[in-house]
Design an enzyme around this catalytic site. Structure first.
Site, PDB file in Angstrom:
ATOM      1  N   CYS A   2     -23.620 -21.276 -35.087  1.00 56.18           N
ATOM      2  CA  CYS A   2     -25.359 -21.464 -35.170  1.00 56.18           C
ATOM      3  C   CYS A   2     -25.782 -20.764 -34.212  1.00 56.18           C
ATOM      4  O   CYS A   2     -25.256 -20.365 -33.094  1.00 56.18           O
ATOM      5  CB  CYS A   2     -25.370 -22.871 -35.000  1.00 56.18           C
ATOM      6  SG  CYS A   2     -25.124 -23.993 -36.414  1.00 56.18           S
ATOM      7  N   ARG A  27     -24.054 -15.475 -35.833  1.00 57.45           N
ATOM      8  CA  ARG A  27     -23.468 -16.873 -35.562  1.00 57.45           C
ATOM      9  C   ARG A  27     -23.236 -18.018 -36.635  1.00 57.45           C
ATOM     10  O   ARG A  27     -22.869 -18.800 -36.522  1.00 57.45           O
ATOM     11  CB  ARG A  27     -24.064 -17.306 -34.363  1.00 57.45           C
ATOM     12  CG  ARG A  27     -24.346 -16.476 -33.073  1.00 57.45           C
ATOM     13  CD  ARG A  27     -25.002 -17.043 -31.882  1.00 57.45           C
ATOM     14  NE  ARG A  27     -24.357 -18.089 -31.575  1.00 57.45           N
ATOM     15  CZ  ARG A  27     -23.481 -18.235 -30.545  1.00 57.45           C
ATOM     16  NH1 ARG A  27     -23.362 -17.100 -30.095  1.00 57.45           N
ATOM     17  NH2 ARG A  27     -23.194 -19.297 -29.960  1.00 57.45           N
ATOM     18  N   TRP A  75     -24.505 -22.434 -38.952  1.00 55.21           N
ATOM     19  CA  TRP A  75     -23.082 -22.491 -39.801  1.00 55.21           C
ATOM     20  C   TRP A  75     -22.892 -23.956 -39.966  1.00 55.21           C
ATOM     21  O   TRP A  75     -22.485 -24.725 -38.969  1.00 55.21           O
ATOM     22  CB  TRP A  75     -22.182 -21.849 -38.808  1.00 55.21           C
ATOM     23  CG  TRP A  75     -20.720 -21.662 -39.321  1.00 55.21           C
ATOM     24  CD1 TRP A  75     -20.437 -20.526 -40.132  1.00 55.21           C
ATOM     25  CD2 TRP A  75     -19.623 -22.471 -39.233  1.00 55.21           C
ATOM     26  NE1 TRP A  75     -19.000 -20.715 -40.515  1.00 55.21           N
ATOM     27  CE2 TRP A  75     -18.476 -22.117 -39.772  1.00 55.21           C
ATOM     28  CE3 TRP A  75     -19.525 -23.665 -38.615  1.00 55.21           C
ATOM     29  CZ2 TRP A  75     -17.297 -22.463 -40.013  1.00 55.21           C
ATOM     30  CZ3 TRP A  75     -18.231 -24.317 -38.717  1.00 55.21           C
ATOM     31  CH2 TRP A  75     -17.035 -23.528 -39.221  1.00 55.21           C
ATOM     32  N   ASN A 101     -26.938 -26.249 -31.597  1.00 55.39           N
ATOM     33  CA  ASN A 101     -25.841 -25.491 -31.874  1.00 55.39           C
ATOM     34  C   ASN A 101     -24.796 -26.398 -31.407  1.00 55.39           C
ATOM     35  O   ASN A 101     -24.660 -26.544 -30.062  1.00 55.39           O
ATOM     36  CB  ASN A 101     -25.646 -24.001 -31.336  1.00 55.39           C
ATOM     37  CG  ASN A 101     -24.542 -23.535 -31.274  1.00 55.39           C
ATOM     38  OD1 ASN A 101     -23.664 -23.807 -32.175  1.00 55.39           O
ATOM     39  ND2 ASN A 101     -24.287 -22.808 -30.419  1.00 55.39           N
ATOM     40  N   GLY A 102     -23.811 -27.013 -32.138  1.00 55.88           N
ATOM     41  CA  GLY A 102     -22.616 -27.724 -31.685  1.00 55.88           C
ATOM     42  C   GLY A 102     -22.582 -28.699 -32.721  1.00 55.88           C
ATOM     43  O   GLY A 102     -22.769 -28.763 -33.703  1.00 55.88           O
ATOM     44  N   GLU A 490      -2.770  -7.986 -38.220  1.00 54.76           N
ATOM     45  CA  GLU A 490      -4.514  -7.719 -38.057  1.00 54.76           C
ATOM     46  C   GLU A 490      -5.054  -6.986 -39.276  1.00 54.76           C
ATOM     47  O   GLU A 490      -6.041  -7.354 -39.567  1.00 54.76           O
ATOM     48  CB  GLU A 490      -4.680  -6.971 -36.573  1.00 54.76           C
ATOM     49  CG  GLU A 490      -6.053  -6.617 -36.347  1.00 54.76           C
ATOM     50  CD  GLU A 490      -6.976  -7.735 -36.218  1.00 54.76           C
ATOM     51  OE1 GLU A 490      -6.748  -8.883 -36.158  1.00 54.76           O
ATOM     52  OE2 GLU A 490      -8.175  -7.411 -36.383  1.00 54.76           O
ATOM     53  N   LYS A 494      -8.102  -8.491 -41.418  1.00 56.50           N
ATOM     54  CA  LYS A 494      -9.161  -7.716 -41.781  1.00 56.50           C
ATOM     55  C   LYS A 494      -9.600  -7.584 -43.259  1.00 56.50           C
ATOM     56  O   LYS A 494     -10.728  -7.767 -43.540  1.00 56.50           O
ATOM     57  CB  LYS A 494      -9.190  -6.301 -41.240  1.00 56.50           C
ATOM     58  CG  LYS A 494      -9.297  -6.021 -39.651  1.00 56.50           C
ATOM     59  CD  LYS A 494     -10.847  -6.354 -39.251  1.00 56.50           C
ATOM     60  CE  LYS A 494     -10.802  -7.558 -38.735  1.00 56.50           C
ATOM     61  NZ  LYS A 494     -10.506  -8.079 -37.361  1.00 56.50           N
ATOM     62  N   GLU A 497     -10.804 -11.214 -44.988  1.00 61.64           N
ATOM     63  CA  GLU A 497     -11.797 -11.963 -44.310  1.00 61.64           C
ATOM     64  C   GLU A 497     -13.058 -11.267 -44.770  1.00 61.64           C
ATOM     65  O   GLU A 497     -14.278 -11.870 -44.873  1.00 61.64           O
ATOM     66  CB  GLU A 497     -12.137 -12.153 -42.714  1.00 61.64           C
ATOM     67  CG  GLU A 497     -12.001 -10.811 -41.991  1.00 61.64           C
ATOM     68  CD  GLU A 497     -12.073 -11.000 -40.393  1.00 61.64           C
ATOM     69  OE1 GLU A 497     -12.366 -12.005 -40.183  1.00 61.64           O
ATOM     70  OE2 GLU A 497     -11.478 -10.187 -39.529  1.00 61.64           O
ATOM     71  N   HIS A 513      13.554 -11.630 -46.762  1.00 63.67           N
ATOM     72  CA  HIS A 513      14.046 -12.950 -46.747  1.00 63.67           C
ATOM     73  C   HIS A 513      12.829 -13.885 -47.451  1.00 63.67           C
ATOM     74  O   HIS A 513      12.513 -14.918 -47.323  1.00 63.67           O
ATOM     75  CB  HIS A 513      13.797 -13.253 -45.412  1.00 63.67           C
ATOM     76  CG  HIS A 513      14.770 -12.720 -44.527  1.00 63.67           C
ATOM     77  ND1 HIS A 513      16.260 -12.991 -44.665  1.00 63.67           N
ATOM     78  CD2 HIS A 513      14.822 -11.684 -43.597  1.00 63.67           C
ATOM     79  CE1 HIS A 513      16.939 -12.171 -43.834  1.00 63.67           C
ATOM     80  NE2 HIS A 513      15.910 -11.412 -43.042  1.00 63.67           N
ATOM     81  N   LYS A 612     -19.412 -15.645 -36.110  1.00 70.53           N
ATOM     82  CA  LYS A 612     -18.629 -14.631 -35.335  1.00 70.53           C
ATOM     83  C   LYS A 612     -18.291 -15.460 -34.180  1.00 70.53           C
ATOM     84  O   LYS A 612     -16.960 -14.990 -33.625  1.00 70.53           O
ATOM     85  CB  LYS A 612     -19.762 -13.626 -34.591  1.00 70.53           C
ATOM     86  CG  LYS A 612     -19.059 -12.720 -33.607  1.00 70.53           C
ATOM     87  CD  LYS A 612     -18.665 -11.613 -34.018  1.00 70.53           C
ATOM     88  CE  LYS A 612     -17.999 -10.552 -33.438  1.00 70.53           C
ATOM     89  NZ  LYS A 612     -16.932  -9.883 -33.927  1.00 70.53           N
TER      90      LYS A 612
HETATM   91  C1  F6R Z   1     -11.476 -11.741 -36.966  1.00 72.82           C
HETATM   92  C2  F6R Z   1     -12.464 -12.420 -35.956  1.00 72.82           C
HETATM   93  C3  F6R Z   1     -11.764 -13.898 -35.353  1.00 72.82           C
HETATM   94  C4  F6R Z   1     -11.800 -14.025 -33.810  1.00 72.82           C
HETATM   95  C5  F6R Z   1     -11.387 -15.284 -33.397  1.00 72.82           C
HETATM   96  C6  F6R Z   1     -11.445 -15.567 -32.031  1.00 72.82           C
HETATM   97  O1  F6R Z   1     -12.103 -10.425 -37.380  1.00 72.82           O
HETATM   98  O2  F6R Z   1     -13.147 -11.926 -35.291  1.00 72.82           O
HETATM   99  O3  F6R Z   1     -10.508 -14.029 -35.815  1.00 72.82           O
HETATM  100  O4  F6R Z   1     -10.921 -13.054 -33.314  1.00 72.82           O
HETATM  101  O5  F6R Z   1     -12.501 -15.949 -34.065  1.00 72.82           O
HETATM  102  O6  F6R Z   1     -12.811 -15.190 -31.502  1.00 72.82           O
HETATM  103  P1  F6R Z   1     -12.798 -14.745 -29.971  1.00 72.82           P
HETATM  104  O7  F6R Z   1     -12.084 -13.561 -29.633  1.00 72.82           O
HETATM  105  O8  F6R Z   1     -14.229 -14.400 -29.596  1.00 72.82           O
HETATM  106  O9  F6R Z   1     -12.437 -15.913 -29.003  1.00 72.82           O
END
Ligand code: F6R
Length: 617
Positions: A2, A27, A75, A101-102, A490, A494, A497, A513, A612
């Site tokens: 949010c 956000r 969000w 936000n929260g 990773e 990517k 998501e 396995h 984010k």
């Molecule tokens: C994936 C992504 C998330 C963040 C995770 C941690 O692309 O961005 O998996 O890495 O939410 O976020 P931070 O690094 O901000 O604590």
């Protein structure tokens, strides 16, 4: 999660708030809303969906005049994303408006009490409960808005960053924080104030900002000094006004179609910025003040525990290999969300490294607090300067990647690895666990990484052509070994998501396995097979996939011939030392996911269901 923003001053509030919401949309983008006060009435417009939808709706629904307003991009937590559950929320009398936000965890009990007192609710949200609680306290206790907010927040369990407006006191705005971030921009002579979840909505108006700390409340009045008080005991606090380092260019797309693509391409510069002043190759020195000041602790550490989430957790996994290899310190890498709830064994001899791009991730923050309560020294690796995690740590280092706006993390990951590599190298020197020749070699190689990433970025068209062939895949496997196993994880994250293709990352040798059962001629398998690091073993794994008709996309070292003969596609990266290969092999996987997602018409910068900055657990 949010984004909230507000304005009180002398300019038209609407353009400031709507543009602010666009910048905060990373956000959360389930819904958006604005309240504007035109001097007489509260005008409200809100909608399910993105800020652009809100923008059109406002034109039809309300007057956009007024020099005071609040806005929100959501969000969803409590209540599905629809118009009614969108913020701002208005109190029953119609006088108070709030953005939040929260999460208010005890909202249900509070709601029942308010219903008993005659309140009715339009939405399913915890926020509507909070604004009516404030109203009820203001009425029954006959107190000013600020006092009512303070009393209400002392009854609340949960996390919040809020901005509250009262029609009866139109020159004032109340802001408070616990667990979720909030910045207050201060205009010239206190004639205007900007409030937002981060400073991006107001950087073109002012460079002076206050970041509220947890448990603080600010009473903001036009033309007056801000007054900041502790929510618990009402004590006054001196405002710490900081000068913002952010500039407008950093938060704009700069000609790229998406923030994610811009941020992928920014990686060479981001790494140069991460290394600046820290890697002094000519002198053979690494200088990180947060580390130097605590060198004794690091040298005496019996164990390093890394806590993080998501992509940052993957950077932690790469760091595990690097720290153990270079500095011979045992490392454990923990999901912050698991660590905080399982009564972990932590001692004063442990160092906890918390990694976070945003510096606001609720689980990582809670893990830090737990570690500190058990006597561990906590060292942070953060990108966002002044963030909650950066402030909570005992010491730390910034990655200096610049703002990362695309929801999928890219440059944060490579700069985290860069900083962690610097730390491991510095420790290896201090501990004498690496020869001087190797140490110097790594310093030189690290310095060359930005140039080598640039070279990988030049293969973009080739990667795009590969992406075209696999855009209709429904599953995908990513394999790597050693330093490149976390890169496989990773890469898979990517892809899933941003393109919503199911993808899994595995250590290549684990194939036999179980996962090998998945291989058929429709399964793309992305294998990291650089020349240094278990190369022959990985080539054997590739053979095993090939003989089961899997489609192989291999990331190899320039000049490779063996893998080229068996793989369906190869993507070359320049040669470097094995421990540094993740900084190069990650890049093609980011580009591959990006292109597949664009070709599938997915919203790359704002993938569904994600946000984010994960400020809820
Ligand atoms: C994936 C992504 C998330 C963040 C995770 C941690 O692309 O961005 O998996 O890495 O939410 O976020 P931070 O690094 O901000 O604590």
């Amino acid at each position: 999660m949010c984004g909230i923003t507000a304005y009180i001053g002398y300019r038209d509030a609407y353009p400031i708030i709507i543009n602010g919401l666009k910048r905060l949309e990373y956000r959360g983008y389930d819904s958006a809303g604005i309240m504007l006060y035109d001097g007489e009435s509260i005008n409200l417009s809100k909608t399910k969906g993105k800020v652009s939808i809100l923008e059109n709706k406002i034109k039809e629904e309300i007057s956009d005049s007024g020099v005071i307003g609040i806005g929100h991009t959501r969000w969803a937590t409590h209540g599905i994303p629809n118009d009614i559950n969108s913020h701002p929320h208005i109190s029953q009398s119609g006088n108070l408006a709030i953005v939040h936000n929260g999460i208010i965890e005890n909202y249900s009990a509070l709601k029942h009490e308010l219903i008993d007192r005659g309140y009715s609710f339009q939405s399913e949200t915890d926020t509507e409960v909070l604004i009516n609680l404030i109203e009820e306290i203001k009425k029954t206790e006959d107190v000013k808005l600020g006092k009512a907010v303070q009393i209400a927040l002392n009854q609340v369990i949960g996390a919040y960053a809020i901005a509250v407006f009262d029609k009866e006191k139109p020159d004032e705005m109340i802001v408070a924080k616990l667990g979720s971030p909030i910045a207050i921009g201060i205009g010239k002579d206190n004639q205007e104030f900007f409030i937002a979840s981060d400073a991006s909505p107001f950087i073109e108006y002012t460079k002076d900002a206050i970041y509220l700390e947890d448990g603080e409340m600010a009473i903001i009045k036009k033309g007056r000094e801000i007054s900041i008080r502790k929510l618990k005991d009402d004590s006054l606090i001196d405002a710490n006004v900081q000068e913002l380092q952010l500039n407008l260019e950093q938060i704009e797309k700069g000609g790229y179609e998406h923030f994610m693509l811009k941020e992928i391409h920014e990686q060479p510069q981001a790494i140069i910025d991460t290394l600046r002043g820290r890697l002094l190759t000519d002198k053979g020195i690494i200088k990180i003040s947060g580390l130097e000041n605590n060198m004794k602790r690091f040298l005496n550490a019996e164990r390093i525990i890394i806590v993080a989430c998501g992509t940052s957790w993957h950077a932690g996994l790469v760091a595990e290999y690097i720290f153990e290899d270079f500095a011979r310190i045992p490392v454990e890498v923990e999901y912050a969300s698991e660590f905080r709830y399982r009564n972990p064994i932590i001692t004063e001899k442990d160092i906890v490294i918390a990694i976070s791009q945003s510096g606001e991730t609720a689980d990582t923050l809670a893990a830090i607090k737990l570690a500190k309560s058990k006597g561990a020294f906590v060292f942070g690796v953060c990108n966002v300067v002044g963030s909650s995690i950066a402030r909570e740590n005992d010491s730390g280092v910034y990655t200096h990647a610049g703002p990362e706006i695309g929801v999928a993390s890219t440059k944060a990951f490579t700069t985290q690895i860069t900083v962690l590599t610097l730390i491991a190298l510095r420790l290896s020197r201090a501990k004498g666990t690496m020869t001087s020749a190797d140490y110097r070699l790594y310093l030189q190689e690290l310095e060359l990484i930005p140039k080598k990433i640039k070279k990988v970025l030049e293969t973009d068209e080739h990667i795009k052509a590969i992406a075209k062939k696999y855009l209709l895949s429904t599953n995908c496997l990513y394999l790597g070994r050693g330093y490149n196993f976390p890169v496989a994880l990773e890469g898979a994250l990517k892809l899933k998501e941003i393109s919503y293709i199911h993808a899994e990352g595995y250590p290549a040798a684990e194939m036999k396995h179980g996962p090998i059962a998945l291989i058929d001629d429709r399964m793309p398998v992305i294998v990291i097979a650089t020349s240094k690091g278990h190369y022959e073993k990985v080539v054997s794994n590739i053979q095993e996939i090939k003989s089961r008709s899997g489609k192989i996309i291999a990331v190899v070292t320039e000049g490779d011939t063996a893998v080229r003969e068996i793989a369906d596609h190869v993507i070359e990266v320049p040669d470097t030392e094995e421990a540094l290969t993740p900084l190069l092999t990650t890049i093609p996987l980011q580009l591959l996911s990006y292109h597949i997602a664009v070709m599938r018409d997915c919203n790359v910068d704002q993938p569904r269901n994600l946000a984010k900055s994960v400020t809820v657990e």
